[in-house]
Design a protein around this motif. Structure first.
Motif, PDB file in Angstrom:
ATOM      1  N   ASN A 120      30.615  23.758  31.427  1.00  0.00           N
ATOM      2  CA  ASN A 120      32.139  23.756  32.080  1.00  0.00           C
ATOM      3  C   ASN A 120      32.618  25.109  32.175  1.00  0.00           C
ATOM      4  O   ASN A 120      32.297  26.142  30.945  1.00  0.00           O
ATOM      5  CB  ASN A 120      33.187  22.708  31.569  1.00  0.00           C
ATOM      6  N   MET A 121      33.146  25.314  33.038  1.00  0.00           N
ATOM      7  CA  MET A 121      34.036  26.774  33.328  1.00  0.00           C
ATOM      8  C   MET A 121      35.292  26.465  34.062  1.00  0.00           C
ATOM      9  O   MET A 121      35.333  25.503  35.068  1.00  0.00           O
ATOM     10  CB  MET A 121      32.887  27.530  34.201  1.00  0.00           C
ATOM     11  N   TYR A 122      36.265  27.404  33.685  1.00  0.00           N
ATOM     12  CA  TYR A 122      37.585  27.271  34.517  1.00  0.00           C
ATOM     13  C   TYR A 122      38.136  28.481  34.519  1.00  0.00           C
ATOM     14  O   TYR A 122      38.181  29.404  33.475  1.00  0.00           O
ATOM     15  CB  TYR A 122      38.440  26.248  33.745  1.00  0.00           C
ATOM     16  N   VAL A 123      38.794  29.029  35.771  1.00  0.00           N
ATOM     17  CA  VAL A 123      39.296  30.148  35.805  1.00  0.00           C
ATOM     18  C   VAL A 123      40.703  29.753  36.509  1.00  0.00           C
ATOM     19  O   VAL A 123      40.688  29.158  37.602  1.00  0.00           O
ATOM     20  CB  VAL A 123      38.640  31.299  36.793  1.00  0.00           C
ATOM     21  N   ASP A 124      41.744  30.474  35.773  1.00  0.00           N
ATOM     22  CA  ASP A 124      43.202  30.043  36.420  1.00  0.00           C
ATOM     23  C   ASP A 124      43.093  30.384  37.794  1.00  0.00           C
ATOM     24  O   ASP A 124      42.710  31.453  38.232  1.00  0.00           O
ATOM     25  CB  ASP A 124      44.205  30.839  35.601  1.00  0.00           C
ATOM     26  N   THR A 125      43.718  29.290  38.632  1.00  0.00           N
ATOM     27  CA  THR A 125      43.880  29.680  39.834  1.00  0.00           C
ATOM     28  C   THR A 125      44.606  31.099  40.108  1.00  0.00           C
ATOM     29  O   THR A 125      44.035  31.485  41.566  1.00  0.00           O
ATOM     30  CB  THR A 125      44.762  28.740  40.729  1.00  0.00           C
ATOM     31  N   ALA A 126      45.300  31.666  39.721  1.00  0.00           N
ATOM     32  CA  ALA A 126      46.029  32.899  39.957  1.00  0.00           C
ATOM     33  C   ALA A 126      44.964  34.005  39.768  1.00  0.00           C
ATOM     34  O   ALA A 126      45.276  35.031  40.496  1.00  0.00           O
ATOM     35  CB  ALA A 126      47.304  33.468  38.931  1.00  0.00           C
ATOM     36  N   TYR A 127      43.701  33.693  39.221  1.00  0.00           N
ATOM     37  CA  TYR A 127      42.859  34.755  38.818  1.00  0.00           C
ATOM     38  C   TYR A 127      41.456  34.491  39.575  1.00  0.00           C
ATOM     39  O   TYR A 127      40.395  35.100  39.207  1.00  0.00           O
ATOM     40  CB  TYR A 127      42.719  34.992  37.321  1.00  0.00           C
TER      41      TYR A 127
END
Length: 158
Positions: free
Chosen positions: A95-102
Motif C-alpha cells: 500500500n502507498m499513499y501520497v497526500d493530495t497536496a503533494y
C-alpha cells in the motif's frame, strides 16, 4: 518546502495509520464501498504496520515535509504463486499513499525508486502490486514505472 524520505520507525506509526485511513477513505468512496476503514486502527492492522517497520524482509518508507508526514510506501517479500515455474521470492508493493497536496510532485517516483533499490539488494526478481480496477491514476503510475497487466480479480455481490 523541505521534503525528506526516510525509513519509518515505530515513532511514525500513528502518522502512517492516519495516511492509511485517508487511503482507505478514498478507496471506499471511489472504488470499494464495502471496505472496512475502521481496520486502520485495529490491533491486527497496528501489528501489520509494526511488523513491516521492524522486520528485515518488509519495509515502510515515509516522506516528510519538515515535520509533517505526507506519504508512505509499504512493501514485503512474499512467495511466488505455486503455479509459477520460477518460485523466486516476490516483492509486493502492499500500500502507498501520497497526500493530495503533494500528489503530482516527485514523491511517488522517489518512493518507488527506493523500493526498487531495496528489491535489487534483496535479489528479488519480480514485483507485484494490486490496484482497484477503477483507480486509473494508480494503474497509470504503476504501468509508467514497470507494471504489465497480469491478471484481474472479478467479484460479484450476491
Amino acid at each position: 518546502m523541505t521534503i525528506s524520505i526516510q525509513k519509518a520507525s515505530l515513532s511514525n506509526l500513528s502518522d502512517i495509520q492516519q495516511l492509511n485511513l485517508r487511503l482507505f477513505e478514498k478507496e471506499q468512496k471511489e472504488f470499494c464501498s464495502d471496505l472496512d476503514i475502521n481496520r486502520t486502527y485495529s490491533d491486527n492492522w497496528s501489528n501489520y504496520f509494526t511488523e513491516r517497520i521492524n522486520w528485515q524482509d518488509w519495509a515502510i518508507y515515509i516522506a516528510k515535509d519538515q515535520e509533517k508526514t505526507i506519504a508512505y510506501l509499504c512493501w514485503a517479500i512474499t512467495e511466488a504463486e505455486s503455479y509459477r515455474l520460477i518460485l523466486d521470492p516476490v516483492a509486493e508493493l502492499e500500500n502507498m499513499y501520497v497526500d493530495t497536496a503533494y500528489r503530482w510532485q516527485w514523491i511517488w517516483g522517489e518512493l518507488y525508486s527506493i523500493f526498487l533499490e531495496w528489491c535489487k539488494e534483496k535479489w528479488v526478481k519480480k514485483i507485484r502490486v494490486e490496484a482497484s480496477i477503477d483507480n486509473i491514476e494508480a494503474i497509470q503510475f504503476y504501468k509508467k514505472q514497470w507494471a504489465k497487466s497480469y491478471s484481474m480479480r472479478l467479484e460479484h455481490t450476491i
